[in-house]
Design a protein around this motif. Structure first.
Motif, PDB file in Angstrom:
ATOM      1  N   LEU A 179       0.847  -1.185   0.000  1.00 46.77           N
ATOM      2  CA  LEU A 179       0.000   0.000   0.000  1.00 46.77           C
ATOM      3  C   LEU A 179       0.888   1.242   0.000  1.00 46.77           C
ATOM      4  O   LEU A 179       1.760   1.387   0.852  1.00 46.77           O
ATOM      5  N   GLY A 180       0.668   2.119  -0.964  1.00 46.73           N
ATOM      6  CA  GLY A 180       1.499   3.322  -1.056  1.00 46.73           C
ATOM      7  C   GLY A 180       2.962   2.965  -1.219  1.00 46.73           C
ATOM      8  O   GLY A 180       3.325   2.097  -2.016  1.00 46.73           O
ATOM      9  N   ASP A 181       3.811   3.607  -0.401  1.00 44.75           N
ATOM     10  CA  ASP A 181       5.245   3.321  -0.479  1.00 44.75           C
ATOM     11  C   ASP A 181       5.651   2.151   0.403  1.00 44.75           C
ATOM     12  O   ASP A 181       6.837   1.857   0.554  1.00 44.75           O
ATOM     13  N   GLY A 182       4.661   1.505   1.018  1.00 43.36           N
ATOM     14  CA  GLY A 182       4.937   0.346   1.851  1.00 43.36           C
ATOM     15  C   GLY A 182       5.180   0.661   3.310  1.00 43.36           C
ATOM     16  O   GLY A 182       5.264  -0.250   4.136  1.00 43.36           O
ATOM     17  N   VAL A 200     -14.677  -5.924   3.781  1.00 44.78           N
ATOM     18  CA  VAL A 200     -14.848  -6.718   2.568  1.00 44.78           C
ATOM     19  C   VAL A 200     -16.285  -6.630   2.094  1.00 44.78           C
ATOM     20  O   VAL A 200     -17.224  -6.621   2.891  1.00 44.78           O
ATOM     21  N   LEU A 201     -16.442  -6.533   0.776  1.00 41.86           N
ATOM     22  CA  LEU A 201     -17.749  -6.621   0.129  1.00 41.86           C
ATOM     23  C   LEU A 201     -17.579  -7.372  -1.175  1.00 41.86           C
ATOM     24  O   LEU A 201     -16.794  -6.957  -2.042  1.00 41.86           O
ATOM     25  N   GLY A 202     -18.283  -8.472  -1.330  1.00 47.55           N
ATOM     26  CA  GLY A 202     -18.195  -9.239  -2.559  1.00 47.55           C
ATOM     27  C   GLY A 202     -16.781  -9.698  -2.845  1.00 47.55           C
ATOM     28  O   GLY A 202     -16.147 -10.349  -2.015  1.00 47.55           O
ATOM     29  N   SER A 203     -16.269  -9.339  -4.024  1.00 43.93           N
ATOM     30  CA  SER A 203     -14.930  -9.788  -4.420  1.00 43.93           C
ATOM     31  C   SER A 203     -13.856  -8.734  -4.187  1.00 43.93           C
ATOM     32  O   SER A 203     -12.778  -8.800  -4.791  1.00 43.93           O
ATOM     33  N   TYR A 204     -14.122  -7.767  -3.292  1.00 42.82           N
ATOM     34  CA  TYR A 204     -13.143  -6.704  -3.049  1.00 42.82           C
ATOM     35  C   TYR A 204     -12.852  -6.511  -1.567  1.00 42.82           C
ATOM     36  O   TYR A 204     -13.760  -6.509  -0.719  1.00 42.82           O
ATOM     37  N   LEU A 205     -11.573  -6.352  -1.289  1.00 42.83           N
ATOM     38  CA  LEU A 205     -11.058  -5.935   0.012  1.00 42.83           C
ATOM     39  C   LEU A 205     -10.887  -4.429  -0.016  1.00 42.83           C
ATOM     40  O   LEU A 205     -10.436  -3.865  -1.024  1.00 42.83           O
ATOM     41  N   TYR A 206     -11.237  -3.763   1.090  1.00 40.21           N
ATOM     42  CA  TYR A 206     -11.024  -2.321   1.226  1.00 40.21           C
ATOM     43  C   TYR A 206     -10.155  -2.081   2.451  1.00 40.21           C
ATOM     44  O   TYR A 206     -10.359  -2.721   3.494  1.00 40.21           O
ATOM     45  N   THR A 207      -9.186  -1.174   2.327  1.00 36.68           N
ATOM     46  CA  THR A 207      -8.299  -0.875   3.449  1.00 36.68           C
ATOM     47  C   THR A 207      -8.277   0.620   3.720  1.00 36.68           C
ATOM     48  O   THR A 207      -8.588   1.445   2.850  1.00 36.68           O
ATOM     49  N   GLY A 209      -1.568  18.079   6.772  1.00 40.38           N
ATOM     50  CA  GLY A 209      -0.848  16.816   6.958  1.00 40.38           C
ATOM     51  C   GLY A 209      -1.667  15.585   6.662  1.00 40.38           C
ATOM     52  O   GLY A 209      -1.227  14.466   6.948  1.00 40.38           O
ATOM     53  N   ILE A 210      -2.836  15.749   6.080  1.00 42.11           N
ATOM     54  CA  ILE A 210      -3.697  14.593   5.797  1.00 42.11           C
ATOM     55  C   ILE A 210      -2.991  13.600   4.867  1.00 42.11           C
ATOM     56  O   ILE A 210      -2.513  13.966   3.795  1.00 42.11           O
ATOM     57  N   ASN A 211      -2.915  12.343   5.314  1.00 42.63           N
ATOM     58  CA  ASN A 211      -2.348  11.283   4.468  1.00 42.63           C
ATOM     59  C   ASN A 211      -3.174  10.001   4.572  1.00 42.63           C
ATOM     60  O   ASN A 211      -2.639   8.896   4.498  1.00 42.63           O
ATOM     61  N   SER A 212      -4.482  10.166   4.758  1.00 46.51           N
ATOM     62  CA  SER A 212      -5.373   9.011   4.915  1.00 46.51           C
ATOM     63  C   SER A 212      -5.877   8.536   3.556  1.00 46.51           C
ATOM     64  O   SER A 212      -6.451   9.313   2.789  1.00 46.51           O
ATOM     65  N   TYR A 213      -5.663   7.260   3.279  1.00 51.86           N
ATOM     66  CA  TYR A 213      -6.037   6.680   1.983  1.00 51.86           C
ATOM     67  C   TYR A 213      -7.005   5.521   2.166  1.00 51.86           C
ATOM     68  O   TYR A 213      -6.882   4.719   3.105  1.00 51.86           O
ATOM     69  N   VAL A 214      -7.954   5.437   1.249  1.00 58.41           N
ATOM     70  CA  VAL A 214      -8.797   4.249   1.116  1.00 58.41           C
ATOM     71  C   VAL A 214      -8.364   3.534  -0.158  1.00 58.41           C
ATOM     72  O   VAL A 214      -8.070   4.169  -1.175  1.00 58.41           O
ATOM     73  N   THR A 215      -8.320   2.211  -0.086  1.00 51.96           N
ATOM     74  CA  THR A 215      -7.797   1.407  -1.187  1.00 51.96           C
ATOM     75  C   THR A 215      -8.702   0.213  -1.422  1.00 51.96           C
ATOM     76  O   THR A 215      -9.230  -0.371  -0.476  1.00 51.96           O
ATOM     77  N   SER A 216      -8.892  -0.153  -2.680  1.00 49.74           N
ATOM     78  CA  SER A 216      -9.620  -1.377  -3.011  1.00 49.74           C
ATOM     79  C   SER A 216      -8.659  -2.388  -3.634  1.00 49.74           C
ATOM     80  O   SER A 216      -7.760  -2.025  -4.395  1.00 49.74           O
ATOM     81  N   VAL A 217      -8.862  -3.651  -3.278  1.00 47.62           N
ATOM     82  CA  VAL A 217      -8.010  -4.752  -3.742  1.00 47.62           C
ATOM     83  C   VAL A 217      -8.905  -5.865  -4.262  1.00 47.62           C
ATOM     84  O   VAL A 217      -9.887  -6.248  -3.608  1.00 47.62           O
ATOM     85  N   ASN A 239      -9.693 -11.722  -6.155  1.00 45.80           N
ATOM     86  CA  ASN A 239      -9.410 -12.791  -7.102  1.00 45.80           C
ATOM     87  C   ASN A 239      -8.001 -12.724  -7.686  1.00 45.80           C
ATOM     88  O   ASN A 239      -7.510 -13.710  -8.233  1.00 45.80           O
ATOM     89  N   THR A 240      -7.360 -11.556  -7.579  1.00 43.31           N
ATOM     90  CA  THR A 240      -6.004 -11.401  -8.123  1.00 43.31           C
ATOM     91  C   THR A 240      -4.995 -10.960  -7.075  1.00 43.31           C
ATOM     92  O   THR A 240      -3.785 -11.116  -7.272  1.00 43.31           O
ATOM     93  N   GLY A 241      -5.459 -10.356  -5.984  1.00 48.19           N
ATOM     94  CA  GLY A 241      -4.552  -9.827  -4.972  1.00 48.19           C
ATOM     95  C   GLY A 241      -3.946  -8.490  -5.336  1.00 48.19           C
ATOM     96  O   GLY A 241      -3.028  -8.016  -4.660  1.00 48.19           O
ATOM     97  N   LYS A 242      -4.452  -7.840  -6.383  1.00 49.73           N
ATOM     98  CA  LYS A 242      -3.864  -6.587  -6.857  1.00 49.73           C
ATOM     99  C   LYS A 242      -4.711  -5.377  -6.465  1.00 49.73           C
ATOM    100  O   LYS A 242      -5.939  -5.448  -6.406  1.00 49.73           O
ATOM    101  N   VAL A 243      -4.010  -4.255  -6.221  1.00 47.42           N
ATOM    102  CA  VAL A 243      -4.680  -2.992  -5.930  1.00 47.42           C
ATOM    103  C   VAL A 243      -5.425  -2.517  -7.172  1.00 47.42           C
ATOM    104  O   VAL A 243      -4.872  -2.492  -8.271  1.00 47.42           O
TER     105      VAL A 243
END
Length: 323
Positions: free
Chosen positions: A220-223, A232-239, A250-258, A261-265
């Motif tokens: 996620l991001g720079d790691g 989780v909803l259906g076939s997607y992970l959200y972080t 200074g806001i650095n809050s991110y939402v991400t979907s993964v 089925n592939t493990g990719k962002v």
């Protein structure tokens, strides 16, 4: 639907295999995934966020909210937090109603940190899923198993069933739409996520079968991000990731979907929801469905009335556009 709720103090500041042991699985390589989850729609993370509520003081006034989960059938929200005065791994589970009012709480000793929790409706009852048997009796403590028990206001957990005993840094999240549970824990030093239907649960033996998906958590991001929650909803992970900050710059809050089925962002988006909150810190994610049928991705932020304030407030926002 939850509606905006401000406390008096808030107004001042807002202006298959059977799974038991963590060691039972081999190492996974980066982005490795095995899955057969029916493809679903996903949330468009670039769309606006809306208030669920702001400025709610939870039962433990001096600790930030952590994980959260909705019982969409019984119109309840559960939020975990570290207990005031504890050594660091004792938790409180708050129950909130649709107005954002705290209507109950349970204390769980030697549990962990509560980064993410789940809930399973059973008739008019809500069964909580949360880490337990912490590996350290302080702030560094993390769960080594998952506990399942009925929420009973003011009571200690009873009739507890434990799953995935012997795990390392285990938490979970639940999909109330598809009736599934997602397990996140370290396996061979890497965070791995495994998805199951509740229908494959063996309560008496504390096991699941028929794994639907297995992925290694992608970078996620720079790691070097601060991981703050997932769902989780259906076939997607959200972080959700990011740090607390006193300055909106200074806001650095991110939402991400993964894609499970592939493990990719698939999408990663900087969220400025609640940017006016004082010392805004991202905390927790959950899926819910309103009484009218709208599915929502909810995520939380802890806040204060001032940087030096000892009280911590819960604030929840949501996104609702599926593509």
């Amino acid at each position: 639907m939850f509606r905006s709720k401000l406390s008096r103090r808030g107004l001042l500041r807002v202006g298959g295999a059977t799974l038991l042991s963590a060691g039972a699985f081999g190492a996974l390589t980066a982005r490795q995934a095995t899955a057969a989850v029916p493809t679903s729609k996903r949330f468009d993370l670039s769309r606006p966020s809306y208030d669920v509520f702001r400025g709610v003081l939870l039962h433990e006034k001096h600790h930030a909210m952590q994980g959260m989960a909705f019982d969409a059938e019984n119109r309840r929200l559960f939020i975990s937090q570290v207990r005031d005065g504890s050594s660091g791994d004792d938790l409180c589970i708050n129950r909130l109603d649709e107005s954002g009012e705290v209507t109950g709480r349970m204390h769980i000793d030697n549990a962990g940190h509560g980064v993410s929790i789940g809930v399973e409706p059973n008739g008019s009852d809500s069964y909580v899923w949360i880490e337990c048997d912490s590996d350290s009796n302080d702030d560094s403590g993390r769960g080594t198993a998952l506990a399942r028990f009925k929420f009973v206001d003011g009571a200690k957990p009873s009739g507890v069933k434990k799953f995935f005993t012997g795990s390392k840094t285990i938490t979970c999240a639940t999909d109330p739409v598809n009736k599934r549970i997602l397990i996140r824990r370290k396996e061979s030093g890497k965070f791995t996520l495994r998805l199951y239907d509740f229908s494959s649960m063996d309560i008496e033996n504390g096991t699941f079968t028929d794994e639907l998906a297995k992925i290694t958590q992608p970078k996620l991001g720079d790691g070097s991000v601060t991981f703050q929650g997932y769902t989780v909803l259906g076939s997607y992970l959200y972080t959700l990731d990011g740090d607390g900050h006193a300055d909106p710059a200074g806001i650095n809050s991110y939402v991400t979907s993964v894609d499970l089925n592939t493990g990719k962002v698939v999408e990663r988006f900087l969220t400025k929801a609640g940017k006016s909150l004082v010392y805004r810190e991202p905390e927790g994610m959950a899926i819910t469905r309103t009484s009218g049928g709208e599915v929502r991705l909810a995520f939380g932020f802890a806040s204060r009335t001032s940087v030096g304030d000892i009280d911590r407030y819960a604030n929840v926002f949501h996104k609702n556009v599926l593509v």
